[in-house]
Write a protein that holds these residues in place. Structure first.
Motif, PDB file in Angstrom:
ATOM      1  N   ASN A 144       0.844  -1.182   0.000  1.00  0.00           N
ATOM      2  CA  ASN A 144       0.000   0.000   0.000  1.00  0.00           C
ATOM      3  C   ASN A 144       0.889   1.246   0.000  1.00  0.00           C
ATOM      4  OD1 ASN A 144      -2.046   1.815   0.255  1.00  0.00           O
ATOM      5  ND2 ASN A 144      -2.790   1.070   2.220  1.00  0.00           N
ATOM      6  N   PRO A 145       1.544   1.557  -1.127  1.00  0.00           N
ATOM      7  CA  PRO A 145       2.441   2.714  -1.189  1.00  0.00           C
ATOM      8  C   PRO A 145       1.751   4.028  -0.825  1.00  0.00           C
ATOM      9  CG  PRO A 145       2.568   1.438  -3.226  1.00  0.00           C
ATOM     10  CD  PRO A 145       1.481   0.844  -2.391  1.00  0.00           C
ATOM     11  N   SER A 146       0.430   4.080  -1.025  1.00  0.00           N
ATOM     12  CA  SER A 146      -0.282   5.314  -0.676  1.00  0.00           C
ATOM     13  C   SER A 146      -0.244   5.564   0.831  1.00  0.00           C
ATOM     14  CB  SER A 146      -1.726   5.278  -1.186  1.00  0.00           C
ATOM     15  OG  SER A 146      -2.435   4.231  -0.571  1.00  0.00           O
ATOM     16  N   LEU A 147      -0.192   4.499   1.637  1.00  0.00           N
ATOM     17  CA  LEU A 147      -0.071   4.668   3.086  1.00  0.00           C
ATOM     18  C   LEU A 147       1.280   5.279   3.441  1.00  0.00           C
ATOM     19  CD1 LEU A 147      -0.998   4.315   5.995  1.00  0.00           C
ATOM     20  CD2 LEU A 147      -0.218   1.937   5.885  1.00  0.00           C
ATOM     21  N   LEU A 148       2.331   4.808   2.802  1.00  0.00           N
ATOM     22  CA  LEU A 148       3.667   5.373   3.019  1.00  0.00           C
ATOM     23  C   LEU A 148       3.684   6.854   2.623  1.00  0.00           C
ATOM     24  CD1 LEU A 148       6.394   4.287   4.010  1.00  0.00           C
ATOM     25  CD2 LEU A 148       6.992   3.865   1.634  1.00  0.00           C
ATOM     26  N   GLU A 149       3.057   7.174   1.506  1.00  0.00           N
ATOM     27  CA  GLU A 149       2.993   8.562   1.051  1.00  0.00           C
ATOM     28  C   GLU A 149       2.168   9.414   2.003  1.00  0.00           C
ATOM     29  OE1 GLU A 149       4.267  11.635  -0.877  1.00  0.00           O
ATOM     30  OE2 GLU A 149       4.947   9.606  -1.322  1.00  0.00           O
ATOM     31  N   GLU A 150       1.096   8.859   2.541  1.00  0.00           N
ATOM     32  CA  GLU A 150       0.267   9.590   3.509  1.00  0.00           C
ATOM     33  C   GLU A 150       1.072   9.920   4.768  1.00  0.00           C
ATOM     34  OE1 GLU A 150      -3.586   8.721   6.348  1.00  0.00           O
ATOM     35  OE2 GLU A 150      -3.452   7.662   4.443  1.00  0.00           O
ATOM     36  N   LEU A 151       1.867   8.973   5.248  1.00  0.00           N
ATOM     37  CA  LEU A 151       2.708   9.228   6.417  1.00  0.00           C
ATOM     38  C   LEU A 151       3.673  10.372   6.133  1.00  0.00           C
ATOM     39  CD1 LEU A 151       3.511   5.528   7.418  1.00  0.00           C
ATOM     40  CD2 LEU A 151       2.036   7.111   8.669  1.00  0.00           C
ATOM     41  N   LYS A 152       4.263  10.393   4.945  1.00  0.00           N
ATOM     42  CA  LYS A 152       5.200  11.463   4.560  1.00  0.00           C
ATOM     43  C   LYS A 152       4.489  12.808   4.468  1.00  0.00           C
ATOM     44  CE  LYS A 152       8.339   8.443   2.061  1.00  0.00           C
ATOM     45  NZ  LYS A 152       8.956   8.133   0.767  1.00  0.00           N
ATOM     46  N   GLN A 153       3.285  12.815   3.899  1.00  0.00           N
ATOM     47  CA  GLN A 153       2.524  14.065   3.798  1.00  0.00           C
ATOM     48  C   GLN A 153       2.164  14.597   5.181  1.00  0.00           C
ATOM     49  OE1 GLN A 153      -0.806  13.269   1.214  1.00  0.00           O
ATOM     50  NE2 GLN A 153       0.487  13.083  -0.600  1.00  0.00           N
ATOM     51  N   ASN A 154       1.837  13.696   6.090  1.00  0.00           N
ATOM     52  CA  ASN A 154       1.536  14.127   7.460  1.00  0.00           C
ATOM     53  C   ASN A 154       2.784  14.674   8.143  1.00  0.00           C
ATOM     54  OD1 ASN A 154      -1.141  13.440   7.178  1.00  0.00           O
ATOM     55  ND2 ASN A 154      -0.882  11.412   8.067  1.00  0.00           N
ATOM     56  N   MET A 155       3.944  14.138   7.788  1.00  0.00           N
ATOM     57  CA  MET A 155       5.197  14.680   8.327  1.00  0.00           C
ATOM     58  C   MET A 155       5.392  16.119   7.853  1.00  0.00           C
ATOM     59  SD  MET A 155       7.887  11.559   7.987  1.00  0.00           S
ATOM     60  CE  MET A 155       8.141  10.493   9.400  1.00  0.00           C
ATOM     61  N   GLU A 156       5.068  16.363   6.590  1.00  0.00           N
ATOM     62  CA  GLU A 156       5.194  17.716   6.038  1.00  0.00           C
ATOM     63  C   GLU A 156       4.328  18.702   6.821  1.00  0.00           C
ATOM     64  OE1 GLU A 156       6.202  20.993   3.962  1.00  0.00           O
ATOM     65  OE2 GLU A 156       7.148  19.047   3.675  1.00  0.00           O
ATOM     66  N   LYS A 157       3.121  18.277   7.179  1.00  0.00           N
ATOM     67  CA  LYS A 157       2.219  19.142   7.942  1.00  0.00           C
ATOM     68  C   LYS A 157       2.731  19.383   9.359  1.00  0.00           C
ATOM     69  CE  LYS A 157      -1.770  17.184   5.585  1.00  0.00           C
ATOM     70  NZ  LYS A 157      -2.927  16.308   5.761  1.00  0.00           N
ATOM     71  N   LEU A 158       3.366  18.384   9.946  1.00  0.00           N
ATOM     72  CA  LEU A 158       3.802  18.465  11.340  1.00  0.00           C
ATOM     73  C   LEU A 158       5.113  19.229  11.519  1.00  0.00           C
ATOM     74  CD1 LEU A 158       3.234  17.506  14.262  1.00  0.00           C
ATOM     75  CD2 LEU A 158       4.617  15.493  13.745  1.00  0.00           C
TER      76      LEU A 158
END
Length: 120
Positions: A87-101
């Motif tokens: 589920n590469p989209s899950l990995l990408e979601e984690l990275k996007q949330n890092m950008e927000k944080l």
């Protein structure tokens, strides 16, 4: 399950920052320095165990913010890895949330704050 061929355990290394730069995720505990470096490098963390008490609040906060994946014990680690691989989209979601944080200029802002306090 995926018979991954590019997973290595190097043991102790002085080049952790280089390994982090070429990695898809990190498996480990949520120490302050490790967590900070992972945020800087947009490197999601898989946490396969309950952390020591002083890191528990880090885990709860980072999990709530969606920047880590908590796994229930080492026995479930292969399933957690498979979930990210499949589920590469899950990995990408984690990275996007890092950008927000992340705080882009946190070190600079902290240095300026300390300098202002020292200079009165």
């Amino acid at each position: 399950k995926n018979n991954l061929q590019n997973v290595y355990n190097y043991g102790f290394s002085k080049d952790v920052h280089k390994f982090m730069s070429i990695s898809s995720c990190m498996i480990g505990k949520l120490g302050a320095l490790t967590t900070n470096e992972c945020l800087i490098k947009y490197l999601p963390i898989l946490v396969p165990f309950k952390p020591p008490y002083h890191e528990l609040w880090n885990m709860k906060f980072l999990d709530k913010e969606g920047v880590i994946k908590v796994i229930d014990g080492y026995k479930n680690l292969p399933d957690g890895i498979d979930e990210l691989v499949n589920n590469p989209s899950l990995l990408e979601e984690l990275k996007q949330n890092m950008e927000k944080l992340r705080k882009k200029d946190a070190a600079k802002d902290m240095a300026s704050f300390i300098k202002d306090k020292v200079n009165g």
